[in-house]
Design an enzyme around this catalytic site. Structure first.
Site, short mmCIF file in Angstrom:
data_model
loop_
_atom_site.label_atom_id
_atom_site.label_comp_id
_atom_site.label_asym_id
_atom_site.label_seq_id
_atom_site.Cartn_x
_atom_site.Cartn_y
_atom_site.Cartn_z
N LYS A 196 0.86 -1.18 0.00
CA LYS A 196 0.00 0.00 0.00
C LYS A 196 0.90 1.24 0.00
CE LYS A 196 -3.53 2.41 2.63
NZ LYS A 196 -4.47 2.35 3.74
N LYS A 249 -2.06 -1.45 -3.95
CA LYS A 249 -2.96 -0.31 -3.86
C LYS A 249 -2.17 0.98 -3.89
CE LYS A 249 -6.05 1.78 -0.58
NZ LYS A 249 -6.55 1.78 0.74
C1 PBG Z 1 -6.95 3.17 5.47
C2 PBG Z 1 -7.44 3.09 4.07
C3 PBG Z 1 -7.34 4.08 3.09
C4 PBG Z 1 -7.94 3.56 1.94
C5 PBG Z 1 -8.38 2.28 2.24
N1 PBG Z 1 -8.04 2.01 3.56
C6 PBG Z 1 -6.89 5.46 3.15
C7 PBG Z 1 -5.59 5.87 3.61
O1 PBG Z 1 -4.65 5.08 3.78
O2 PBG Z 1 -5.48 7.07 3.86
C8 PBG Z 1 -8.05 4.30 0.64
C9 PBG Z 1 -9.10 3.79 -0.30
C10 PBG Z 1 -9.40 4.72 -1.42
O3 PBG Z 1 -8.77 5.77 -1.61
O4 PBG Z 1 -10.34 4.39 -2.16
N2 PBG Z 1 -7.85 2.59 6.35
#
Ligand code: PBG
Length: 329
Positions: A196, A249
């Site tokens: 991520k 992601k």
């Molecule tokens: C954190 C989380 C995020 C997303 C999914 N889980 C945001 C972040 O890390 O700030 C992002 C998903 C998206 O942008 O569609 N719990």
């Protein structure tokens, strides 16, 4: 003999032939639909930066999930928005929180849906970070692990099929696996957001989940977008710790990572087509600059072609309707 000898265009002459030889096919059962759940009844709050996406109360969410299941979606991913936030995210593991209640409601209806839950503290902490913050303002890794494990357990008790840690703390997959096994949930799988990246593409989500960091950013725990090799390391470590599935992601700006992850690992691979990727398309469509439907299909097909087995997308239900021919458009 005519020239040229090689004529790939022969197989592109009609939609029939093109369909027959297509290498990649998008299908509804490969899409995961993210949903935002909050307390209350009959609540559907629109999210300005994510057209068509709502924060839903459990009753409304179950109705939406049922409609998605009807058109062939087979998985939902739940994000909770609690009523109260505090420094330690203490409401994250409550069995009566919005996420466990939504899981139970979907399971009680016996909908043909795998229920996946996001495990992370940023929606539950008042500072908006994904873990415990030290007095010096750092996000502390190890004290966060037990809180995440407790949160994952509350989701498992409610009946979640897969728990999906998205916090990017080191060792959280092992900590969650241990907690699940110790409490009789050895069949609950872990979908790890393994690679991520710290990304500007998450901005609309932070409106939706009300989880914008109140100070600093997430770059001390989420990955640096310049690194692909490191993504493979993160994935390997998470699989070693017991991840059953791994995720890359965001998706679109990271298709090279999706491809590399597919080749380097043998567990199912998920890619998350995140909020900002969606909003770009919606904004351009609103201005009439692009043709929305073919662009969405092209994007999702490309993510699949790059090697993702499953794709998280806010368009899941709509695309499933298109694919099943049940849409009016
Ligand atoms: C954190 C989380 C995020 C997303 C999914 N889980 C945001 C972040 O890390 O700030 C992002 C998903 C998206 O942008 O569609 N719990």
């Amino acid at each position: 003999m005519g020239f040229p000898v090689h004529r790939p265009r022969r197989l592109r002459r009609s939609a029939l032939l093109r369909d027959l030889v297509s290498e990649t096919r998008l299908s509804a059962d490969r899409l995961i639909w993210p949903l935002f759940v909050r307390n209350g009844t009959d609540v559907a709050r629109p999210i300005a930066s994510m057209p068509g996406v709502f924060q839903l109360s459990v009753d409304r969410l179950v109705g939406e999930a049922a409609r998605a299941a009807d058109v062939g979606v087979r998985a939902v991913l739940l994000f909770g928005i609690p009523d109260k936030k505090d420094a330690t995210g203490s409401t994250a593991s409550r069995d009566d929180g919005p996420v466990p209640r939504a899981v139970r409601a979907i399971k009680e209806k016996k909908l043909p849906l795998a229920v996946i839950t996001d495990v992370c503290l940023c929606e539950y902490t008042d500072h908006g970070h994904c873990g415990m913050v030290t007095p010096g303002g750092e996000v502390d890794n190890d004290s966060t692990l037990e809180v995440l494990a407790a949160q994952a357990l509350s989701h498992a008790r409610a009946g979640a099929d897969w728990v999906a840690p998205s916090d990017m703390m080191d060792g959280r997959v092992a900590a969650i696996r241990r907690a699940l096994d110790a409490n009789g949930f050895s069949n609950t799988a872990i979908l790890s957001y393994a690679a991520k990246f710290a990304s500007s593409f998450y901005a609309p989500f932070r409106d939706a989940a009300e989880s914008k960091p109140q100070f600093g950013d997430r770059r001390s725990y989420q990955m640096d977008s310049r690194n692909a090799r490191e993504a493979l390391r993160e994935i390997r470590l998470d699989i070693e710790e017991g991840a059953d599935l791994v995720m890359v992601k965001p998706a679109l700006a990271y298709l090279d990572v999706v491809r590399a992850a597919r080749e380097a690992s043998d567990v199912p691979l998920v890619a998350y087509n995140v909020s900002g990727e969606m909003s770009l398309v919606e904004a351009a469509a609103e201005k009439g600059w692009i043709d929305r439907r073919p662009m969405i299909l092209e994007i999702l097909t490309a993510i699949h072609r790059a090697g993702a087995d499953l794709i998280c997308t806010y368009w899941a239900r709509e695309v499933a309707e298109w694919l099943s021919g049940s849409s009016r458009k």
